[in-house]
Design an enzyme around this catalytic site. Structure first.
Site, mmCIF file in Angstrom:
data_model
loop_
_atom_site.group_PDB
_atom_site.id
_atom_site.type_symbol
_atom_site.label_atom_id
_atom_site.label_comp_id
_atom_site.label_asym_id
_atom_site.label_seq_id
_atom_site.Cartn_x
_atom_site.Cartn_y
_atom_site.Cartn_z
ATOM 1 N N ARG A 183 0.852 -1.178 0.000
ATOM 2 C CA ARG A 183 0.000 0.000 0.000
ATOM 3 C C ARG A 183 0.895 1.237 0.000
ATOM 4 N NH1 ARG A 183 -3.275 -2.704 -1.712
ATOM 5 N NH2 ARG A 183 -5.355 -3.234 -0.949
ATOM 6 N N HIS A 226 0.486 -0.317 -10.363
ATOM 7 C CA HIS A 226 -0.382 -1.153 -9.528
ATOM 8 C C HIS A 226 -0.749 -2.453 -10.250
ATOM 9 C CE1 HIS A 226 -3.339 -0.877 -5.940
ATOM 10 N NE2 HIS A 226 -3.009 -2.126 -6.170
#
Length: 310
Positions: free
Chosen positions: A225, A273
């Site tokens: 994250r 991502h």
């Protein structure tokens, strides 16, 4: 008896998941009506992504569970209207994809492939990397993804240490927990992999102080994250050479803004991502199994602890 399953995601993912979910439910022996257009009072299960427009769960009084298609659920765990069980996505495809991505980038840094690519200029510059047994890898976060990555790296011969909030035991991995354990884990991190969930307790876990504990010239890999890293502290550590390189797949703002310093930094690799996407086929099998369990009165898989946030 037919169960009504609401697919609460976007049009693109409906097209991707409709067939695989219907097949998985059939294979699991669950007669189901899968739809995007059910009224709240007739919904038995909600197949969900936290980015869904559905944010008020109050009308869904009959629903037995919310089944997330994402591993990360930090944006929905605090939803006060969500009073039913919430399951996050843990499946083979997600775990295998993450393991392959992490292993690939650890090996890239270990073998110094970037150096080789930067010196394709006609000079013969032998640069032999050490064997894996001489390169220490640390993994912060020993959940399903972190444990799988740590074991895969240990299998390649790297000395692997790992840290988690609660004590863990993993074959081939030196496991630590608690504040003292975090410092010990980072002190052994020639290559650091961040796979913690984002919670108030893990925000900025990698900051100026914790970066100072790491070996000189270490590498940072973050597929976890974006909020785990204090960006300014990491940039400072990169600039002064404390950290040699960073490969970052997740960020506080996504897509990463074009003006962000990470894009231009010579020792940072940005990936969009992609470390591990949910694979529809394997994710659908997990969703179908949880619905089967719900109908059979069995415990759901991968339930989220709302207090911990994962």
């Amino acid at each position: 008896m037919t169960v009504n399953v609401l697919f609460a995601h976007n049009d693109v993912n409906w097209d991707v998941y409709k067939g695989t979910l219907e097949k998985a439910l059939t294979d699991a022996g669950v007669p189901a009506n899968l739809s995007r257009d059910l009224t709240p009072e007739e919904v038995d299960y909600i197949v969900y992504a936290p980015s869904s427009p559905l944010q008020d769960f109050t009308p869904y009084t009959r629903a037995k569970a919310v089944l997330s298609l994402w591993a990360g659920v930090e944006t929905v765990t605090g939803n006060a209207t969500l009073n039913m069980p919430l399951a996050r996505m843990v499946d083979f495809g997600l775990t295998q994809g993450m393991t392959e991505w992490v292993t690939g980038h650890v090996l890239r840094h270990h073998l110094d492939i970037d150096y080789t690519l930067r010196h394709q200029d006609g000079d013969w510059l032998p640069r032999v990397p050490p064997l894996a047994r001489s390169r220490r890898v640390s993994v912060l976060g020993l959940g399903a993804l972190g444990s799988a990555c740590a074991q895969a790296l240990a299998g390649l011969g790297f000395p692997v240490s790992g840290w988690s909030r609660s004590p863990k035991q993993i074959d081939g991995v030196s496991c630590y927990s608690g504040d003292a354990g975090l410092k010990a884990t980072l002190e052994q991190a020639d290559i650091l992999v961040l796979l913690l969930p984002f919670t108030p307790a893990t925000e900025n876990v990698l900051n100026a102080e914790s970066l100072s504990w790491m070996p000189q010239g270490a590498c940072v890999i973050n597929p976890g994250r974006g909020q785990l890293i204090d960006d300014d502290a990491l940039l400072d550590a990169l600039d002064d050479g404390k950290i040699a390189r960073a490969t970052l797949d997740v960020f506080r703002v996504e897509p990463l803004p074009a003006e962000h310093a990470y894009w231009a930094h010579p020792n940072v690799t940005v990936t969009p991502h992609i470390a591990s996407e949910t694979r529809p086929e394997t994710a659908s099998e997990v969703i179908a199994e949880n619905i089967r369990r719900g109908e059979a009165g069995e415990p759901f898989l991968h339930l989220v602890d709302r207090g911990l946030g994962y």
